[in-house]
Design a protein around this motif. Structure first.
Motif, PDB file in Angstrom:
ATOM      1  N   HIS A 208       0.850  -1.196   0.000  1.00 16.75           N
ATOM      2  CA  HIS A 208       0.000   0.000   0.000  1.00 16.75           C
ATOM      3  C   HIS A 208       0.881   1.240   0.000  1.00 16.75           C
ATOM      4  CE1 HIS A 208       0.915  -0.621   4.274  1.00 16.75           C
ATOM      5  NE2 HIS A 208       0.853   0.711   4.330  1.00 16.75           N
ATOM      6  N   ASN A 209       2.188   1.009  -0.177  1.00 17.70           N
ATOM      7  CA  ASN A 209       3.145   2.106  -0.125  1.00 17.70           C
ATOM      8  C   ASN A 209       3.491   2.554  -1.550  1.00 17.70           C
ATOM      9  OD1 ASN A 209       5.349   3.755   0.126  1.00 17.70           O
ATOM     10  ND2 ASN A 209       6.416   2.433   1.618  1.00 17.70           N
ATOM     11  N   PRO A 210       3.053   3.755  -1.923  1.00 14.04           N
ATOM     12  CA  PRO A 210       3.267   4.228  -3.304  1.00 14.04           C
ATOM     13  C   PRO A 210       4.743   4.263  -3.676  1.00 14.04           C
ATOM     14  CG  PRO A 210       1.869   5.737  -2.068  1.00 14.04           C
ATOM     15  CD  PRO A 210       2.378   4.748  -1.091  1.00 14.04           C
ATOM     16  N   GLU A 214       6.107   2.452  -7.003  1.00  5.45           N
ATOM     17  CA  GLU A 214       6.624   3.135  -8.179  1.00  5.45           C
ATOM     18  C   GLU A 214       8.003   2.638  -8.618  1.00  5.45           C
ATOM     19  OE1 GLU A 214       8.215   7.286  -6.076  1.00  5.45           O
ATOM     20  OE2 GLU A 214       6.149   7.078  -6.743  1.00  5.45           O
ATOM     21  N   ARG A 215       8.644   1.819  -7.764  1.00  8.06           N
ATOM     22  CA  ARG A 215       9.890   1.196  -8.195  1.00  8.06           C
ATOM     23  C   ARG A 215       9.644   0.028  -9.153  1.00  8.06           C
ATOM     24  NH1 ARG A 215      14.595   2.150  -4.615  1.00  8.06           N
ATOM     25  NH2 ARG A 215      15.551   0.513  -5.861  1.00  8.06           N
ATOM     26  N   SER A 216       8.387  -0.475  -9.177  1.00  7.94           N
ATOM     27  CA  SER A 216       8.085  -1.608 -10.061  1.00  7.94           C
ATOM     28  C   SER A 216       7.771  -1.099 -11.463  1.00  7.94           C
ATOM     29  CB  SER A 216       6.897  -2.390  -9.509  1.00  7.94           C
ATOM     30  OG  SER A 216       5.727  -1.597  -9.564  1.00  7.94           O
ATOM     31  N   ASP A 217       7.732  -2.031 -12.417  1.00  6.76           N
ATOM     32  CA  ASP A 217       7.434  -1.627 -13.792  1.00  6.76           C
ATOM     33  C   ASP A 217       5.981  -1.226 -13.946  1.00  6.76           C
ATOM     34  OD1 ASP A 217      10.004  -2.281 -14.240  1.00  6.76           O
ATOM     35  OD2 ASP A 217       9.589  -4.130 -15.375  1.00  6.76           O
ATOM     36  N   HIS A 218       5.121  -2.095 -13.426  1.00  6.59           N
ATOM     37  CA  HIS A 218       3.690  -1.839 -13.550  1.00  6.59           C
ATOM     38  C   HIS A 218       3.036  -1.893 -12.190  1.00  6.59           C
ATOM     39  CE1 HIS A 218       4.836  -3.971 -17.366  1.00  6.59           C
ATOM     40  NE2 HIS A 218       4.349  -2.830 -17.842  1.00  6.59           N
TER      41      HIS A 218
END
Lengths: 259, 420
Positions: A208-210, A214-218
């Protein structure tokens, strides 16, 4: 340019519903979710509490079964498997990483690393060599005889990541993997994920941590048991790119966008 | 397979070490159960073994009829110290018995106390006047020389056969065969044989057969007569035969024969109550019956104590399973099947009770030794009892570990992982 279409689909939801009966009410935790994870993907799943995140995680991890619909792992529908066969799927195809590390306290690091292989009957010199290699890989070489209590949180999570890799899983499944860590350690763990990713490891994280997402691709957003949207974080400013992704994924990736 | 088992046991030990006190207390429950079972059985076995052995030595196919001094009334004892008290069996009664029971072997025995002198060595002991069949009826053997013969009886010769201890006492250095001993004041007897060592009582007064000298019944009657002064009452007593031993061909005939003998002896001895019929087989059966009851009671007590131990194990295992719900969830998530979880907790319960069993066996074998040393009570540890106690304890662990293990295996992995 990616060659997404050529990559194998390793985990796939096909119109998955998961309903719980609570007294007289039926809770529709998942309500028709379709999604694909391909080899090499780095996917995060986000959503508020009650969105169906945990249910999705449990089904992805083979701990729970869909009420209707199919969950395919490596092309094989596992939604109707017996408890024993599903245990084998967990043991062979999936690498779990938990928020609270979940190492077994009475076992040494080495023994913890060997647990997944033990249930496959594959413990021996080979498993020890592999444990040593992976401990080195996550930066914990030389601590094989330590007990979990003697390690810091970040180190414990590294052990957990190494453990998740022991069985050469199809994908890593992380549940709030950095939720119990301070921001520095969080960054180290996320860096480690990047490293693994670069080596071709497929990663699915539920969070639940943006910042983590945002480190992931999708990022797959869930809302009320359905896919709300799928975001490609590699595009500028996390702009909404539903349509493009649907295209990339051959049109069958989501039913999102109209939640 | 073996390596995996070792791993499981090792893991079980590690998990038990998490709660050392709790584990040791639970183990103690089984430990004391096992130890008390072994100790109780050893004491019971030791106590009854002596009795059973004694009865067996009396001969299970024998019926023994002994002359018994009738209880004296106040009046008769004061009448005269010089009057002769006559009681007991008669020589002819043996012939009547032989007629009634033609297949039986009937042996008469006379016993009286006399001093025996051989050179510088001296002994006051029991002289037994008896017949040829005494040897087979009492199951004894001659180690040197020969036993009394029919010819000895007919000629009333002065020959004797010595018990092993008496022979050693009178002839510490030389072979007794062919030597002469002095019995009483004036009767010389030639030693013709020595008996094998027996180590059992000859008569109710506690003299062992090994200390007796055996002479032909006919010679005894001729040299010493039937009247003997009883040294304790200073009265003369006339007893023809002290004992008639009746050996039957098979055990099946013993009880019937005893009834016949009882009926036969009634007219002559019923009122005076001067004979006593002993049936070793009946005594043996009674003793065995008692022993069986005793063992049953022990078994019940034992099962109760092991049951209590088992409940302790179940209790601890249930607590363990609850405490380690999360571990169960982790293991399930990492690929453990239900059977693996069952195995893990069963092994743990098994290790718990087997440890108790092993230490209990040790303690159970030490306690009887202590009892033997401090209470002078015979004990007898049978390997089968030790094995039994240990296997029951191990089984208790598995049986009482089954439900907690089943509960652990059937937890929902999702719930288990969420458990704090």
């Amino acid at each position: 340019m990616q060659t997404t279409s050529e990559r194998a689909v390793i985990a796939e939801f096909v119109d998955v519903h998961r309903h719980y009966v609570m007294g007289k009410n039926v809770v529709r935790a998942l309500n028709g979710v379709s999604v694909q994870v391909k080899k090499g993907d780095y996917l995060s799943i986000m959503g508020r509490s009650g969105s169906g995140k945990s249910t999705m995680l449990n089904i992805l991890g083979g701990l729970d079964r869909p009420t209707t619909g199919q969950y395919r792992v490596g092309g094989r529908d596992v939604s109707q498997l017996s408890d024993d066969d599903l245990s084998d799927v967990r043991g062979r195809e999936i690498g779990f990483i938990f928020q609270s590390f979940n190492l077994i306290p009475q076992l040494s690091v080495l023994e913890n690393l060997e647990v997944p292989l033990f249930y496959q009957g594959r413990v021996g010199a080979e498993s020890r060599a592999k444990a040593e290699y992976l401990a080195e890989r996550v930066g914990l070489g030389g601590r094989l005889e330590h007990r979990p209590m003697e390690l810091s949180g970040g180190q414990q999570q590294r052990v957990a990541i190494a453990r998740a890799l022991m069985n050469d899983p199809l994908f890593l499944l992380a549940d709030e993997a950095t939720g119990n860590l301070d921001s520095n350690t969080e960054k180290e763990i996320l860096d480690l994920f990047d490293d693994l990713r670069a080596d071709g490891v497929t990663i699915v994280i539920v969070t639940h941590n943006p910042k983590v997402a945002e480190r992931s691709d999708h990022t797959l957003w869930l809302k009320d048991g359905q896919v709300e949207k799928l975001v490609d974080n590699r595009l500028v400013d996390g702009r909404l790119v539903d349509n493009r992704l649907v295209d990339n994924r051959g049109g069958a990736a989501t039913n999102g966008g109209h939640a | 397979m073996i390596r995996d088992t070792m791993r499981m046991v090792n893991l079980g030990l590690k998990s038990l070490m998490l709660h050392k006190l709790r584990s040791s207390l639970t183990t103690a429950g089984i430990l004391f159960g096992v130890a008390s079972v072994i100790a109780m059985l050893a004491v019971g076995e030791g106590a009854s073994a002596e009795t059973l052995k004694q009865y067996r030595e009396m001969g299970v196919t024998n019926v023994l009829i002994r002359s018994k001094k009738p209880e004296e009334t106040q009046q008769s004892s004061t009448t005269s110290t010089m009057s002769v008290l006559g009681y007991g069996l008669f020589y002819q009664e043996a012939d009547r018995i032989q007629n009634l029971l033609p297949t039986a072997t009937v042996v008469r025995v006379r016993e009286f106390q006399r001093g025996i002198i051989r050179g510088e060595n001296w002994s006051s002991t029991l002289i037994v006047g008896t017949e040829v069949d005494f040897l087979p009826v009492t199951n004894m053997k001659v180690v040197e020389g020969r036993w009394l013969t029919e010819l000895d009886q007919q000629r009333q010769t002065n020959v004797c056969v010595l018990g092993a201890s008496l022979a050693k006492q009178l002839f510490p250095l030389e072979n007794p065969l062919g030597h002469t001993i002095l019995v009483g004041i004036e009767d010389r007897f030639e030693v013709v044989g020595v008996l094998q060592y027996q180590g059992r009582a000859a008569s109710p007064n506690g003299t062992t057969l090994d200390e007796c000298a055996f002479i032909p019944l006919a010679s005894s009657r001729r040299r010493f007569g039937d009247t003997v002064r009883n040294p304790s009452t200073n009265r003369y007593e006339n007893v023809e035969v002290h004992e008639i031993k009746v050996k039957l061909p098979t055990m099946d005939e013993v009880v019937g024969a005893a009834a016949v003998l009882d009926y036969m002896l009634k007219p002559a001895h019923g009122n005076k109550k001067d004979v006593e019929l002993t049936v070793p087989l009946e005594l043996l059966r009674k003793a065995e019956e008692t022993q069986r009851m005793f063992n049953l009671v022990l078994a019940v007590i034992a099962s109760i104590s092991l049951l209590v131990g088992g409940i302790g194990i179940m209790n601890v295992m249930l607590a363990t399973v609850t405490e380690r719900t999360r571990e169960i969830g982790i293991r399930r998530a990492l690929g453990a099947k239900k059977k693996h979880i069952v195995q893990q907790f069963l092994v743990e319960a098994g290790v718990l009770s087997a440890l108790g069993g092993i230490v209990g066996v040790g303690l159970g074998m030490v306690v009887p030794l202590a009892i033997e040393k401090f209470f002078k009570q015979n004990t007898d540890i049978l390997p089968i009892h030790v094995l039994l106690a240990f296997s029951i304890s191990a089984a208790v662990g598995v049986v009482f570990g089954l439900y907690p293990a089943w509960r652990a295996a059937n937890m929902d992995p999702v719930e288990a992982l969420r458990h704090e």
